[in-house]
Structure formats: structure tokens, C-alpha cells
Design a protein around this motif. Structure first.
Motif, PDB file in Angstrom:
ATOM      1  N   PHE A 197     -19.004  -2.550   8.768  1.00  0.00           N
ATOM      2  CA  PHE A 197     -19.150  -1.055   8.632  1.00  0.00           C
ATOM      3  C   PHE A 197     -17.958  -0.558   8.918  1.00  0.00           C
ATOM      4  N   GLY A 198     -17.621   0.986   8.571  1.00  0.00           N
ATOM      5  CA  GLY A 198     -16.482   1.699   9.128  1.00  0.00           C
ATOM      6  C   GLY A 198     -15.348   1.752   7.963  1.00  0.00           C
ATOM      7  N   ASP A 199     -14.762   2.987   8.130  1.00  0.00           N
ATOM      8  CA  ASP A 199     -13.635   3.079   7.012  1.00  0.00           C
ATOM      9  C   ASP A 199     -12.643   4.035   7.995  1.00  0.00           C
ATOM     10  N   ALA A 200     -11.623   4.499   7.353  1.00  0.00           N
ATOM     11  CA  ALA A 200     -10.531   5.206   8.168  1.00  0.00           C
ATOM     12  C   ALA A 200     -10.149   6.308   7.497  1.00  0.00           C
ATOM     13  N   VAL A 201      -9.549   7.502   7.859  1.00  0.00           N
ATOM     14  CA  VAL A 201      -8.550   8.382   7.260  1.00  0.00           C
ATOM     15  C   VAL A 201      -7.375   8.120   7.990  1.00  0.00           C
ATOM     16  N   VAL A 202      -6.489   7.785   6.976  1.00  0.00           N
ATOM     17  CA  VAL A 202      -5.058   7.721   7.411  1.00  0.00           C
ATOM     18  C   VAL A 202      -4.220   8.962   6.924  1.00  0.00           C
ATOM     19  N   VAL A 203      -3.675   9.669   7.874  1.00  0.00           N
ATOM     20  CA  VAL A 203      -3.110  10.776   8.019  1.00  0.00           C
ATOM     21  C   VAL A 203      -1.347  10.403   7.579  1.00  0.00           C
ATOM     22  N   LEU A 204      -1.156  10.888   6.407  1.00  0.00           N
ATOM     23  CA  LEU A 204       0.469  10.709   6.220  1.00  0.00           C
ATOM     24  C   LEU A 204       1.271  11.925   6.432  1.00  0.00           C
ATOM     25  N   ASP A 205       0.819  13.231   6.228  1.00  0.00           N
ATOM     26  CA  ASP A 205       1.182  14.334   6.706  1.00  0.00           C
ATOM     27  C   ASP A 205       1.356  14.752   8.134  1.00  0.00           C
ATOM     28  N   PRO A 206       2.204  14.673   9.010  1.00  0.00           N
ATOM     29  CA  PRO A 206       2.013  14.766  10.422  1.00  0.00           C
ATOM     30  C   PRO A 206       1.298  16.214  10.829  1.00  0.00           C
ATOM     31  N   ALA A 207       1.550  17.088   9.770  1.00  0.00           N
ATOM     32  CA  ALA A 207       0.978  18.634  10.160  1.00  0.00           C
ATOM     33  C   ALA A 207      -0.626  18.484  10.140  1.00  0.00           C
ATOM     34  N   LEU A 208      -1.204  17.576   9.589  1.00  0.00           N
ATOM     35  CA  LEU A 208      -2.606  17.374   9.531  1.00  0.00           C
ATOM     36  C   LEU A 208      -3.179  16.728  10.888  1.00  0.00           C
ATOM     37  N   ARG A 209      -2.519  16.095  11.588  1.00  0.00           N
ATOM     38  CA  ARG A 209      -2.978  15.244  12.467  1.00  0.00           C
ATOM     39  C   ARG A 209      -4.063  16.037  13.660  1.00  0.00           C
ATOM     40  N   ASP A 210      -3.518  17.307  13.972  1.00  0.00           N
ATOM     41  CA  ASP A 210      -4.092  17.836  15.057  1.00  0.00           C
ATOM     42  C   ASP A 210      -5.545  18.228  14.696  1.00  0.00           C
ATOM     43  N   LEU A 217       0.883  -1.145   0.085  1.00  0.00           N
ATOM     44  CA  LEU A 217       0.015   0.101  -0.031  1.00  0.00           C
ATOM     45  C   LEU A 217       0.981   1.321  -0.033  1.00  0.00           C
ATOM     46  N   SER A 218       1.859   1.176   0.783  1.00  0.00           N
ATOM     47  CA  SER A 218       2.773   2.219   0.513  1.00  0.00           C
ATOM     48  C   SER A 218       3.216   2.781  -0.630  1.00  0.00           C
ATOM     49  N   ALA A 219       3.447   1.879  -1.533  1.00  0.00           N
ATOM     50  CA  ALA A 219       4.070   1.932  -2.871  1.00  0.00           C
ATOM     51  C   ALA A 219       3.302   3.244  -3.499  1.00  0.00           C
ATOM     52  N   PHE A 220       2.229   3.370  -3.500  1.00  0.00           N
ATOM     53  CA  PHE A 220       1.292   4.314  -4.363  1.00  0.00           C
ATOM     54  C   PHE A 220       0.777   5.354  -3.151  1.00  0.00           C
ATOM     55  N   THR A 221       1.090   5.382  -1.989  1.00  0.00           N
ATOM     56  CA  THR A 221       0.544   6.360  -1.128  1.00  0.00           C
ATOM     57  C   THR A 221       1.784   7.097  -0.426  1.00  0.00           C
ATOM     58  N   SER A 222       2.112   6.683   0.654  1.00  0.00           N
ATOM     59  CA  SER A 222       3.237   7.495   1.348  1.00  0.00           C
ATOM     60  C   SER A 222       4.561   7.353   0.591  1.00  0.00           C
ATOM     61  N   GLY A 223       4.752   6.469  -0.079  1.00  0.00           N
ATOM     62  CA  GLY A 223       5.958   6.280  -0.850  1.00  0.00           C
ATOM     63  C   GLY A 223       6.148   7.442  -1.975  1.00  0.00           C
ATOM     64  N   VAL A 224       5.008   7.869  -2.464  1.00  0.00           N
ATOM     65  CA  VAL A 224       4.714   8.745  -3.664  1.00  0.00           C
ATOM     66  C   VAL A 224       4.248  10.107  -3.400  1.00  0.00           C
ATOM     67  N   GLY A 225       3.872  10.566  -2.122  1.00  0.00           N
ATOM     68  CA  GLY A 225       3.761  11.877  -1.707  1.00  0.00           C
ATOM     69  C   GLY A 225       2.480  12.167  -1.647  1.00  0.00           C
ATOM     70  N   VAL A 226       1.625  11.160  -1.231  1.00  0.00           N
ATOM     71  CA  VAL A 226      -0.044  11.476  -1.046  1.00  0.00           C
ATOM     72  C   VAL A 226       0.234  11.880   0.387  1.00  0.00           C
ATOM     73  N   ASP A 227      -0.615  12.984   0.793  1.00  0.00           N
ATOM     74  CA  ASP A 227      -0.754  13.422   1.932  1.00  0.00           C
ATOM     75  C   ASP A 227      -1.604  12.996   3.054  1.00  0.00           C
TER      76      ASP A 227
END
Length: 359
Positions: free
Chosen positions: A222-235, A199-209
Motif C-alpha cells: 500500500f502507499g504512494d508518494a507525491v514527489v515535489v520537483l518545484d521547491p516553491a511547493l514544498r511548504d 525517471l528524471s528524463a521525463f519529469t524533472s529533466g523536462v519541466g514537470v513541477d
């Protein structure tokens, strides 16, 4: 109350199969087992539980050590929350015209997020840097929304898949212009299965935020998730999730499903099965005279064209949707539980209906 007893009754035929949506499938037995495992006793609410804590390390194995995961209730919620984290109140999001956020979420990004969607027509559901530039301008013009993010879907609404190189080119292009990148991963597992990469090959490894991680279409209840890759967006995510009515009180039951999906290979097994059945369906349908397969079959979706009358007769036997009824285009979806027998029976039904179609 005795364990395993219920006053509810079954109201459907469990043998009924169709090709309308991967959302029509039930939950994978391993997911039901995980929910049962998390049941009983008391756990802190609103994501402060042991299962959500454990989920963080599980997801980081797939997306990298800086990933932070925020379970939500559904895919639309994941998209709305993620896009709000990337934009100001005067911001716009560039997306494909066929994007789910643009066509199938009842205006939720605009109404709830206050986000202007800047959509673009595409031949295959995929954006390119050149297409993005049609909207990537006017950042200092107060008469126009400021383009602040690019949203891509993996796999796309047309069943096609971006390569890691294509996403890297989009990410670099967006970042050079001060924009961020959101990946709508409602069927992210199907894309990974097709590409044969982590999964990292086309997300965190290529600049997705930021990623909207789809779990429901791949066997979760039921349920999904938001995965934050840019730490500045966490808060911001903590507050936006709550404001957007996407913070479940009993978050443990979302988190334990995703742990069951991602801690082993369940996510990949289900996606591979769905993809394989879509290929089998496309091959079988393509061999029927008068049926056209419209797009490359790279995930679990098959888009076809056949006579309107035939499609209507088929719908009486199997569930599926028209994609463009005026053009005679239909969409057939396979799920983690679609079998070879399901596909072969449907292909036989196509043959039978086509053989009785006049002209």
C-alpha cells in the motif's frame, strides 16, 4: 505474542490469476521483507522516522537533488494533494478526458480539492499543446475558473507513453502561459521501462513541477508518494497532505516499501516483466481471428475488441474488465508477477472461446 503466528486465515486461492488490474496482484516478496525489517521497536510517527528520512536521498537519485518526497496512502490521495498544491480555490486543471482524475476518482479532485477539471477528448490518452489551448484562456475572467495546471498521465490510461520530447513541449507550453505541470505516475515505472530512460528524463529533466509516484501497482503493499520537483511547493504540501487525510501515522511502513522499490532495481524489474507480458499477450491475441488490438502496447495494458458474448464467457474463466462494453472493448492488465504461463493459458482460452462463438 509469538513472531510469525496469526489468528487470521487464508480466504482466497493463491493460484488464481487474472488480467483485471495490476492492483489485483499481491505484494512483492522483497516488499514484505522490507516491511518486516522496519517492524519492531518504536519510531517517530507522521513521517519523522528514519525510513522516511532515508527515502529522501533514495528518491533524489532518480529525480534530482531538489526533489522532496511526501509519502501518502494511495494514488487518489497523491493526485488530490498534488493538484491542490498547484491551484487556488478558483483554479482549474486541464487534463485528458480519459484521465484517472477525471473518470475513476469519484470526483475527489472536485469534492476534496475544490478543483474544476477541464477535460479534453484525445485519440490516444495524450495531451498536446494544441489540445491544451482549447482550455488555456480566460485567466482574468472572473466568470470562469482560471486554468492553472496541466495534468498528464504517464503511462496513460490507454497504455500509451509520452516521450520526453512530448512532455517537454507540454511543460514549455504550460509554463509560457503561467501554468504548472502535474504528472500522474500511477504506472510511471512501466513508462520508464518502455522508454529505456531514467525517471528524471521525463519529469524533472523536462519541466514537470510535481509527480504522483505510483508504487502500489508495481509491487508495494500500500502507499504512494507525491514527489515535489518545484521547491516553491514544498511548504504547502506539508499542510495539504494532513488536511487531505493522507498523512499516515506509521509512515515508516510506506517509506520502507518505496526504499525497497527504488534503492535497487526492483521498480524496473517489475515494470519490465509486466510490460513484456502485455506484449506477449497482445501478440498472442492479435493472431486470433476476430480479435482486434486497439492501441499501441507501450506499457502493461492491452486494449482489445472481441465479440461481447466471447468476452462474457472469458470472464467466467479469467478476471478482466470491459473498457467500453457497448463497443465490445476490453482491457487486459499485466502485473509484476504475471508469467508466460499465465499469458499463454489466457491466449489459449481466447482461442477456445472464439472457436466456439457463432459467426
Amino acid at each position: 505474542m509469538s513472531a510469525g503466528r496469526t489468528a487470521a486465515h487464508r480466504h482466497h486461492d493463491p493460484g488464481l490469476r487474472g488480467f483485471a488490474s495490476d492492483n489485483y496482484a499481491g505484494a512483492h516478496p522483497e516488499i514484505i521483507a522490507a516491511i518486516t525489517l522496519a517492524n519492531g521497536g518504536h519510531q517517530a510517527a507522521y513521517g519523522e522516522d528514519a525510513y522516511t528520512e532515508r527515502l529522501q536521498s533514495v528518491v533524489r537519485r532518480h529525480f534530482g537533488p531538489s526533489a522532496e518526497t511526501f509519502p501518502v496512502l494511495n494514488g487518489t490521495g497523491a493526485n488530490v494533494v498534488a493538484l491542490q498544491a498547484l491551484t487556488d480555490r478558483w483554479g482549474g486543471v486541464i487534463c485528458a478526458e480519459s484521465a484517472h482524475i477525471n473518470t475513476d476518482e469519484c470526483g475527489a479532485p472536485e469534492k476534496i480539492g475544490g478543483i474544476k477539471l477541464l477535460s479534453l477528448p484525445t485519440a490516444d490518452g495524450k495531451l498536446t499543446p494544441e489540445l491544451i489551448d482549447r482550455h488555456a484562456f480566460g485567466w482574468d475572467d472572473e466568470h470562469r475558473v482560471r486554468p492553472q495546471a496541466v495534468s498528464i498521465t504517464q503511462s496513460t490510461e490507454l497504455g500509451t507513453v509520452y516521450t520526453p520530447g512530448e512532455i517537454l513541449a507540454i511543460s514549455d507550453h504550460a509554463h509560457e502561459r503561467g501554468m504548472t505541470v502535474h504528472l500522474d505516475g500511477a504506472r510511471i515505472a512501466n513508462a520508464a521501462a518502455f522508454l529505456g530512460v531514467p525517471l528524471s528524463a521525463f519529469t524533472s529533466g523536462v519541466g514537470v513541477d510535481i509527480v504522483s509516484f505510483g508504487a502500489t501497482k508495481n509491487g508495494c503493499l500500500f502507499g504512494d508518494a507525491v514527489v515535489v520537483l518545484d521547491p516553491a511547493l514544498r511548504d504547502a504540501m506539508r499542510y495539504l497532505r494532513k488536511q487531505s487525510a493522507q498523512l499516515a501515522s506509521k509512515t515508516r511502513f510506506v517509506s520502507v516499501q518505496m526504499e525497497a522499490l527504488l534503492a535497487g532495481d526492483l521498480w524496473l524489474r517489475g515494470a519490465r516483466q509486466a510490460n513484456a507480458m502485455a506484449r506477449r499477450l497482445a501478440e498472442g491475441a492479435r493472431a486470433v481471428d476476430g480479435v482486434d488490438i486497439l492501441h499501441p502496447v507501450e506499457s502493461n495494458a492491452v486494449f482489445a475488441r472481441l465479440p461481447h458474448a466471447v468476452a462474457r464467457k472469458l470472464q467466467r474463466r479469467y478476471g478482466f474488465y470491459f473498457w467500453d462494453e457497448r463497443a465490445g472493448q476490453v482491457r487486459w492488465m499485466c502485473a509484476f508477477d504475471t508469467t508466460e504461463d499465465d499469458v499463454d493459458a489466457f491466449v489459449q482460452a481466447i482461442k477456445e472461446e472464439m472457436s466456439t462463438s457463432p459467426g
